[in-house]
Write a protein that holds these residues in place. Structure first.
Motif, short mmCIF file in Angstrom:
data_model
loop_
_atom_site.label_atom_id
_atom_site.label_comp_id
_atom_site.label_asym_id
_atom_site.label_seq_id
_atom_site.Cartn_x
_atom_site.Cartn_y
_atom_site.Cartn_z
N ILE A 19 0.84 -1.20 0.00
CA ILE A 19 0.00 0.00 0.00
C ILE A 19 0.87 1.25 0.00
CG2 ILE A 19 -1.57 1.37 1.45
CD1 ILE A 19 -2.76 -1.36 2.35
N GLU A 20 2.03 1.17 0.66
CA GLU A 20 2.92 2.32 0.79
C GLU A 20 3.98 2.37 -0.32
OE1 GLU A 20 1.98 4.36 2.98
OE2 GLU A 20 0.61 3.04 4.07
N GLY A 21 3.88 1.47 -1.30
CA GLY A 21 4.79 1.53 -2.44
C GLY A 21 5.94 0.56 -2.43
N ASN A 22 5.97 -0.35 -1.45
CA ASN A 22 7.03 -1.36 -1.42
C ASN A 22 6.90 -2.27 -2.65
OD1 ASN A 22 8.31 -4.06 -0.63
ND2 ASN A 22 8.86 -2.82 1.13
N THR A 23 8.02 -2.57 -3.31
CA THR A 23 7.98 -3.30 -4.59
C THR A 23 8.12 -4.81 -4.45
OG1 THR A 23 10.38 -3.07 -4.93
CG2 THR A 23 8.97 -1.30 -5.77
N LEU A 24 8.32 -5.31 -3.25
CA LEU A 24 8.43 -6.76 -3.07
C LEU A 24 7.10 -7.44 -3.37
CD1 LEU A 24 10.41 -7.04 0.31
CD2 LEU A 24 11.32 -7.29 -2.02
N THR A 25 7.16 -8.56 -4.09
CA THR A 25 5.96 -9.36 -4.32
C THR A 25 5.66 -10.17 -3.06
OG1 THR A 25 7.18 -11.28 -5.15
CG2 THR A 25 6.58 -9.57 -6.76
N LEU A 26 4.52 -10.85 -3.07
CA LEU A 26 4.17 -11.69 -1.92
C LEU A 26 5.23 -12.77 -1.71
CD1 LEU A 26 2.17 -12.55 0.28
CD2 LEU A 26 0.95 -13.89 -1.46
N LYS A 44 15.84 -0.69 1.16
CA LYS A 44 14.72 -0.12 1.91
C LYS A 44 13.54 -1.08 1.95
CE LYS A 44 11.93 2.74 -0.14
NZ LYS A 44 10.55 2.19 0.13
N ASP A 45 13.22 -1.72 0.84
CA ASP A 45 12.08 -2.64 0.79
C ASP A 45 12.31 -3.86 1.67
OD1 ASP A 45 11.12 -0.82 -0.99
OD2 ASP A 45 11.01 -2.17 -2.72
N HIS A 46 13.55 -4.34 1.70
CA HIS A 46 13.89 -5.46 2.59
C HIS A 46 13.70 -5.06 4.05
CE1 HIS A 46 15.90 -6.76 -1.10
NE2 HIS A 46 16.07 -7.97 -0.57
N MET A 47 14.20 -3.87 4.39
CA MET A 47 14.13 -3.40 5.78
C MET A 47 12.68 -3.16 6.21
SD MET A 47 17.43 -0.85 5.92
CE MET A 47 17.29 -0.58 7.69
N GLU A 48 11.86 -2.67 5.29
CA GLU A 48 10.45 -2.45 5.61
C GLU A 48 9.75 -3.77 5.92
OE1 GLU A 48 9.51 1.63 3.03
OE2 GLU A 48 8.78 -0.33 2.33
N ALA A 49 10.06 -4.81 5.16
CA ALA A 49 9.45 -6.11 5.40
C ALA A 49 9.86 -6.68 6.76
CB ALA A 49 9.83 -7.09 4.29
N VAL A 50 11.14 -6.64 7.04
CA VAL A 50 11.64 -7.16 8.31
C VAL A 50 11.10 -6.33 9.47
CG1 VAL A 50 13.70 -7.55 9.70
CG2 VAL A 50 13.71 -8.14 7.27
N GLY A 51 11.09 -5.01 9.31
CA GLY A 51 10.60 -4.13 10.37
C GLY A 51 9.13 -4.36 10.68
N SER A 72 3.15 5.51 24.39
CA SER A 72 4.38 4.71 24.45
C SER A 72 4.28 3.49 23.54
CB SER A 72 4.66 4.26 25.90
OG SER A 72 5.78 3.40 25.95
N VAL A 73 3.15 2.80 23.58
CA VAL A 73 2.94 1.63 22.73
C VAL A 73 2.98 2.04 21.26
CG1 VAL A 73 1.17 -0.01 21.95
CG2 VAL A 73 1.69 0.20 24.38
N ILE A 74 2.30 3.12 20.92
CA ILE A 74 2.27 3.59 19.53
C ILE A 74 3.68 3.91 19.04
CG2 ILE A 74 1.50 5.47 18.02
CD1 ILE A 74 -1.04 5.61 19.78
N LYS A 75 4.46 4.58 19.87
CA LYS A 75 5.83 4.95 19.48
C LYS A 75 6.72 3.72 19.35
CE LYS A 75 5.83 9.68 21.29
NZ LYS A 75 6.42 10.62 22.27
N GLN A 76 6.52 2.73 20.21
CA GLN A 76 7.32 1.51 20.11
C GLN A 76 7.01 0.74 18.83
OE1 GLN A 76 7.95 -0.80 23.99
NE2 GLN A 76 6.37 0.67 24.61
N ILE A 77 5.74 0.67 18.47
CA ILE A 77 5.36 0.00 17.23
C ILE A 77 5.95 0.75 16.04
CG2 ILE A 77 3.41 -0.52 15.69
CD1 ILE A 77 1.77 -1.13 18.22
N HIS A 78 5.85 2.07 16.05
CA HIS A 78 6.40 2.87 14.95
C HIS A 78 7.91 2.70 14.87
CE1 HIS A 78 7.95 6.59 13.03
NE2 HIS A 78 6.96 6.34 12.19
N TYR A 79 8.58 2.62 16.00
CA TYR A 79 10.03 2.44 16.01
C TYR A 79 10.42 1.18 15.24
CZ TYR A 79 14.79 1.88 17.77
OH TYR A 79 16.16 1.72 17.85
N LEU A 80 9.68 0.11 15.42
CA LEU A 80 9.97 -1.14 14.72
C LEU A 80 9.59 -1.07 13.25
CD1 LEU A 80 8.73 -3.59 17.50
CD2 LEU A 80 11.10 -3.14 16.86
N VAL A 81 8.47 -0.41 12.95
CA VAL A 81 7.99 -0.29 11.57
C VAL A 81 8.99 0.47 10.71
CG1 VAL A 81 6.30 0.90 10.12
CG2 VAL A 81 5.52 -0.53 12.00
N LEU A 82 9.52 1.56 11.23
CA LEU A 82 10.35 2.45 10.42
C LEU A 82 11.83 2.05 10.50
CD1 LEU A 82 9.26 4.83 8.72
CD2 LEU A 82 10.33 6.36 10.37
#
Length: 204
Positions: A19-26, A44-51, A72-82
């Motif tokens: 949805i955010e433009g990552n080019t990895l296929t399923l 970047k696409d690899h890191m987004e998947a792992v994150g 705190s929970v929201i920020k922790q989740i975002h930390y891992l996502v990004l």
């Protein structure tokens, strides 16, 4: 059950990142989550998947502990996502932003903290059914746009966190679903939005 969970994580990670433009296929997403590298695909696409996978694992732990939703929970989740933007991980944005193609303008940086506090308080105190309550939370969260990047992925993980805590099936938002939701988001000034959201999510 474990295999079903693994398949869900792969599909969910793929859809949320696509949805955010990552080019990895399923299939490529599955391979990356197994520790492989895809030739000619951005780091970047690899890191987004792992994150995203690490963030979802964290969400599952929060569900087991029935951890209340908080900043705190929201920020922790975002930390891992990004995972690919170290300096922006888990911190509210410090600059104004505009969302391409949207008339809505996210709040100014100095308003993010109080708006997030108000949003969480309203969510905690709401007596609505979990579906419309989450719909309202998600729309307002994305409207605040608290982070410089990763708001969509973080918001979708927050929705799943709260659904799983209520023992409601996890929600995969794919590209077609996201298009439908985007159309609903464009109509947030209409009071009918909450009824549309409730009917749509309950029918999935």
């Amino acid at each position: 059950m474990e295999r079903l969970t693994e398949e869900f994580v792969v599909e969910y990670t793929y859809n949320s990142n696509a949805i955010e433009g990552n080019t990895l296929t399923l299939r490529e997403t599955d391979m990356v989550l197994r520790g492989l590298t895809i030739n000619q695909k951005p780091l970047k696409d690899h890191m987004e998947a792992v994150g995203h996978k690490e963030a979802f694992d964290f969400v599952r732990d929060l569900v087991k502990e029935q951890t209340p939703l908080s900043e705190s929970v929201i920020k922790q989740i975002h930390y891992l996502v990004l995972a690919d933007k170290r300096e922006d991980r888990g911190v509210y944005r410090k600059v104004p932003v505009r969302i391409m193609g949207a008339k809505h303008e996210p709040v100014q940086p100095y308003l993010i903290q109080p708006r997030m506090e108000q949003l969480l308080e309203a969510y905690r105190n709401s007596t609505e059914h979990i579906i419309p309550r989450l719909a309202r939370f998600h729309i307002e969260f994305e409207g605040i746009h608290p982070f410089i990047d990763g708001n969509g992925r973080t918001g979708r993980l927050l929705v799943n966190l709260e659904l799983m805590k209520q023992d409601i099936r996890r929600l995969i938002l794919n590209l077609q679903t996201e298009l439908h939701i985007t159309m609903l988001l464009m109509s947030t000034m209409c009071n009918t939005i909450w009824g549309q959201w409730r009917d749509y999510l309950q029918g999935m």
